[in-house]
Design an enzyme around this catalytic site. Structure first.
Site, PDB file in Angstrom:
ATOM      1  N   PRO A  27       0.801  -1.144   0.062  1.00 10.00           N
ATOM      2  CA  PRO A  27      -0.065  -0.059  -0.111  1.00 10.00           C
ATOM      3  C   PRO A  27       0.848   1.228   0.119  1.00 10.00           C
ATOM      4  CG  PRO A  27       0.059  -1.012   2.235  1.00 10.00           C
ATOM      5  CD  PRO A  27       0.796  -2.005   1.260  1.00 10.00           C
ATOM      6  N   ASP A  50       3.138   1.519 -11.382  1.00 16.15           N
ATOM      7  CA  ASP A  50       2.101   2.341 -11.093  1.00 16.15           C
ATOM      8  C   ASP A  50       2.418   3.897 -10.540  1.00 16.15           C
ATOM      9  OD1 ASP A  50      -0.702   0.419 -10.630  1.00 16.15           O
ATOM     10  OD2 ASP A  50       0.163   1.009 -12.291  1.00 16.15           O
ATOM     11  N   LYS A  71      -1.268   6.580 -14.251  1.00 10.31           N
ATOM     12  CA  LYS A  71      -2.349   7.411 -14.979  1.00 10.31           C
ATOM     13  C   LYS A  71      -2.449   8.924 -14.454  1.00 10.31           C
ATOM     14  CE  LYS A  71      -4.531   3.523 -16.564  1.00 10.31           C
ATOM     15  NZ  LYS A  71      -5.679   2.608 -16.421  1.00 10.31           N
ATOM     16  N   GLY A 104       0.057  -1.234  -7.211  1.00  6.75           N
ATOM     17  CA  GLY A 104      -0.048  -0.874  -5.886  1.00  6.75           C
ATOM     18  C   GLY A 104      -1.108  -1.786  -5.143  1.00  6.75           C
ATOM     19  N   GLY A 105      -0.664  -2.062  -3.830  1.00  9.26           N
ATOM     20  CA  GLY A 105      -1.512  -2.890  -2.935  1.00  9.26           C
ATOM     21  C   GLY A 105      -1.564  -4.310  -3.633  1.00  9.26           C
ATOM     22  N   ASP A 106      -2.370  -5.065  -3.819  1.00  9.42           N
ATOM     23  CA  ASP A 106      -2.570  -6.449  -4.033  1.00  9.42           C
ATOM     24  C   ASP A 106      -2.773  -6.475  -5.512  1.00  9.42           C
ATOM     25  OD1 ASP A 106      -2.605  -9.388  -3.756  1.00  9.42           O
ATOM     26  OD2 ASP A 106      -4.599  -8.870  -4.636  1.00  9.42           O
ATOM     27  N   THR A 134      -2.816  -5.518   0.665  1.00  5.00           N
ATOM     28  CA  THR A 134      -3.852  -4.685   0.101  1.00  5.00           C
ATOM     29  C   THR A 134      -4.060  -3.435   1.012  1.00  5.00           C
ATOM     30  OG1 THR A 134      -6.019  -4.309  -0.846  1.00  5.00           O
ATOM     31  CG2 THR A 134      -5.792  -5.886   0.919  1.00  5.00           C
ATOM     32  N   MET A 183     -11.231   3.757  -3.894  1.00  3.48           N
ATOM     33  CA  MET A 183     -11.784   4.738  -5.022  1.00  3.48           C
ATOM     34  C   MET A 183     -12.984   5.449  -4.889  1.00  3.48           C
ATOM     35  SD  MET A 183     -10.595   2.061  -8.120  1.00  3.48           S
ATOM     36  CE  MET A 183     -11.915   0.636  -7.590  1.00  3.48           C
ATOM     37  N   GLY A 212      -2.712   5.924   3.238  1.00  2.00           N
ATOM     38  CA  GLY A 212      -2.391   5.221   4.361  1.00  2.00           C
ATOM     39  C   GLY A 212      -0.996   4.271   4.480  1.00  2.00           C
TER      40      GLY A 212
HETATM   41  N1  SAH Z   1      -4.599  -3.001  -5.662  1.00  2.00           N
HETATM   42  C1  SAH Z   1      -4.838  -1.936  -4.956  1.00  2.00           C
HETATM   43  C2  SAH Z   1      -6.231  -1.057  -5.033  1.00  2.00           C
HETATM   44  C3  SAH Z   1      -5.966  -0.320  -6.536  1.00  2.00           C
HETATM   45  S1  SAH Z   1      -7.370   0.553  -6.869  1.00  2.00           S
HETATM   46  C4  SAH Z   1      -4.896  -2.458  -3.532  1.00  2.00           C
HETATM   47  O1  SAH Z   1      -5.051  -3.612  -3.101  1.00  2.00           O
HETATM   48  O2  SAH Z   1      -4.637  -1.747  -2.447  1.00  2.00           O
HETATM   49  C5  SAH Z   1      -6.723   2.071  -6.208  1.00  2.00           C
HETATM   50  C6  SAH Z   1      -7.542   2.580  -4.831  1.00  2.00           C
HETATM   51  O3  SAH Z   1      -6.850   1.919  -3.788  1.00  2.00           O
HETATM   52  C7  SAH Z   1      -7.354   3.896  -4.409  1.00  2.00           C
HETATM   53  O4  SAH Z   1      -8.413   4.642  -5.088  1.00  2.00           O
HETATM   54  C8  SAH Z   1      -7.495   4.113  -2.963  1.00  2.00           C
HETATM   55  O5  SAH Z   1      -8.911   3.908  -2.647  1.00  2.00           O
HETATM   56  C9  SAH Z   1      -6.906   2.662  -2.779  1.00  2.00           C
HETATM   57  N2  SAH Z   1      -5.337   2.816  -2.161  1.00  2.00           N
HETATM   58  C10 SAH Z   1      -4.383   2.375  -2.677  1.00  2.00           C
HETATM   59  N3  SAH Z   1      -3.273   2.692  -1.742  1.00  2.00           N
HETATM   60  C11 SAH Z   1      -3.715   3.673  -0.999  1.00  2.00           C
HETATM   61  C12 SAH Z   1      -3.187   4.147   0.227  1.00  2.00           C
HETATM   62  N4  SAH Z   1      -1.869   3.909   0.614  1.00  2.00           N
HETATM   63  N5  SAH Z   1      -4.117   4.695   1.084  1.00  2.00           N
HETATM   64  C13 SAH Z   1      -5.256   4.609   1.006  1.00  2.00           C
HETATM   65  N6  SAH Z   1      -5.761   4.218   0.001  1.00  2.00           N
HETATM   66  C14 SAH Z   1      -5.143   3.492  -0.935  1.00  2.00           C
END
Ligand code: SAH
Length: 515
Positions: A27, A50, A71, A104-106, A134, A183, A212
């Site tokens: 994240p 990303d 993007k 980003g994230g998962d 995630t 999102m 976060g």
């Molecule tokens: N695959 C990602 C999500 C991608 S969609 C995951 O698993 O986290 C993108 C959305 O993820 C953002 O609009 C937001 O809602 C959330 N997001 C990603 N990183 C974040 C972070 N550090 N803090 C808060 N929201 C985050």
């Protein structure tokens, strides 16, 4: 053997290197990348990353071509179809490349990772999925909110608040205790109204977490009825996660990250670019992070093959008459073994000479290749090596190094009557900075310089328009000579003092009194 495993082993071995790793970057906190993810980055030839993947993670792949496909913040819009095509194209380049797709994230929690995997499958390119942490769970966790709790929540659902993609079916979620919205920060008014209309109690606790797990983390709290207003008042925007459920109340007792000393540290919310003109891990980066900084590691040099391989190989092939081999960097160890391999030799070829390492890190690199250094000076450095090497006058010491080796070691050894020889084992050249890397560098609050050569390299690569924190008066002088004007000097020649100087410099850079 399972059917799956037999299918794998019976498939024809492919000679192409083409391979795609779809990697969850976590994240934001770089510490939340998985070990498997780091390993896949280390092996990559090209990395597509990303907007939400922390660029700090690119330090795991200094060797790779990096392509920014985010993007946000860039005018040209890259469509998902173009990204899919680019992944396949890169993997097929030059007979096959290892591509790391850092998301980003998962990988599979929104963000369209499934489509990227499908593109690989359709193109017949082998791929792997490295799941990530995630934001749906980690951003609440760093805000002190567990998504489940024995007393307060036995289930949670992750949903998109993007009304274009989502289309709310909130009635279906009526049995789910905790809702996590990704999102959706712009649509919070609508979403909370819909949730209330679908039967959720307007008094349900809610919290929104922006950025976060990073030093920029900000949190707004309220209830389902008030959270949209609270988010507006706090000025929170994407990327943000909203948690709706009894668990949101637990932040009051479980808050930990945004009250920790590092979070409030002198460099909280600041970005420090750490320039490197050497290999090896950066202890300075760790110190800066402990003071709350986001760290951007900027390699200023890259290693290249020696310009005269024939001469080097002639020198290495016959080591008779050489008493000592001197190795003064990790890169020297790496390059030495590369050339031994190219010569069809291995470590046994070195059995007739003694080997000195300039410090413990170089000694460790040797040990990883099965060679124990015969000598390591008590304090690392060319000066100490020159003074302490247990060699007799008249003996030959062969220094395997780059074209820019400084003369200190040579002077020290010659002063003791030793015969010093040098062979060019590798070359160091100025690194190229990609446009996104340059852009990120421009956004740094302060740049650290550990040597005069770092100052000169940085000026050549990216100009002198940054506040810099430098290691000592000599480096300060070199930085000024290279054109830097905002120079803060560390109180003493330690990494701690340099980190303090960085904090001081970034404060000066943002205070209104700064020029
Ligand atoms: N695959 C990602 C999500 C991608 S969609 C995951 O698993 O986290 C993108 C959305 O993820 C953002 O609009 C937001 O809602 C959330 N997001 C990603 N990183 C974040 C972070 N550090 N803090 C808060 N929201 C985050």
């Amino acid at each position: 053997m399972t059917a799956d495993a037999s299918a794998r082993t019976s498939s024809a071995p492919t000679s192409s290197r083409a391979f795609v790793s779809l990697i969850g970057a976590g994240p934001g906190d770089p510490g939340l990348l998985t070990l498997r993810g780091a390993e896949a980055l280390r092996q990559a030839d090209a990395v597509l990353f990303d907007y939400l993947a922390n660029p700090e993670l690119l330090r795991f792949c200094p060797q790779a071509e990096t392509i920014y496909v985010g993007k946000k913040g860039f005018s040209e819009y890259i469509s998902q179809e173009q990204i899919n095509a680019l992944i396949v194209q890169k993997a097929r380049e030059e007979g096959g490349k290892r591509v790391a797709r850092l998301k980003g994230g998962d990988v599979f929690v929104f963000g369209r990772g499934g489509e990227e995997a499908e593109a690989c499958a359709q193109a017949g390119i082998p791929f792997e999925v490295v799941p990530g942490v995630t934001s749906a769970i980690a951003a609440p966790a760093y805000a002190g909110i567990p998504v489940t709790h024995r007393e307060a929540a036995r289930s949670f659902a992750v949903l998109t608040g993007n009304t274009r993609e989502g289309g709310a079916h909130y009635e279906k979620l009526s049995g789910v205790d905790t809702l996590v919205l990704l999102m959706g920060v712009r649509n919070l008014d609508q979403i909370s109204a819909d949730l209330i209309a679908a039967g959720r109690d307007p008094q349900t606790p809610a919290a929104t977490v922006q950025w976060g797990t990073t030093p920029r983390q900000r949190v707004a709290t309220g209830t389902l009825a008030t959270i949209a207003q609270a988010v507006r008042e706090a000025g929170l925007e994407a990327p943000a996660v909203t948690v709706v459920g009894e668990v949101a109340r637990l932040r009051d007792t479980l808050r930990w990250f945004d009250t920790s000393p590092a979070f409030g540290g002198p460099l909280a919310g600041r970005t420090v670019a750490v320039t490197r003109t050497r290999d090896g891990a950066s202890a300075l980066s760790d110190l800066l992070r402990a003071r709350g900084a986001s760290v951007l590691e900027v390699p200023l040099i890259r290693f290249a093959d020696t310009g005269d391989e024939a001469a080097l190989h002639a020198r290495l092939r016959d080591l008779s008459g050489v008493a000592w081999l001197l190795l003064t960097s990790n890169q020297a160890v790496t390059a030495l073994f590369t050339h031994l391999t190219r010569l069809g030799l291995d470590a046994r070829h070195l059995s007739s000479v003694r080997i000195a390492a300039v410090g413990p890190s170089t000694a460790r690199s040797l040990l990883e290749r099965g060679v124990r250094a015969d000598f390591v000076p008590r304090a690392p450095g060319a000066r100490h090596l020159g003074a302490e090497l247990p060699a007799r006058p008249g003996e030959v010491a062969l220094h395997l190094t780059s074209q820019v080796a400084e003369d200190e070691l040579e002077r020290g050894l010659k002063a003791r009557g030793l015969r010093y020889e040098r062979a060019e084992l590798y070359r160091t050249e100025p690194a190229a900075l990609s446009e996104p890397a340059r852009e990120r560098l421009r956004q740094a609050d302060v740049v650290t310089l550990a040597s005069g050569s770092a100052a000169r390299h940085l000026a050549a690569l990216a100009g002198t328009g940054f506040p810099v924190a430098v290691m000592g008066p000599q480096t300060a002088e070199a930085a000024r000579a290279a054109g830097f004007t905002r120079v803060t000097v560390a109180q003493e020649a330690t990494l701690e003092a340099l980190a303090d100087a960085a904090a001081q410099a970034s404060e000066a850079a943002t205070s209104p009194a700064a020029p």
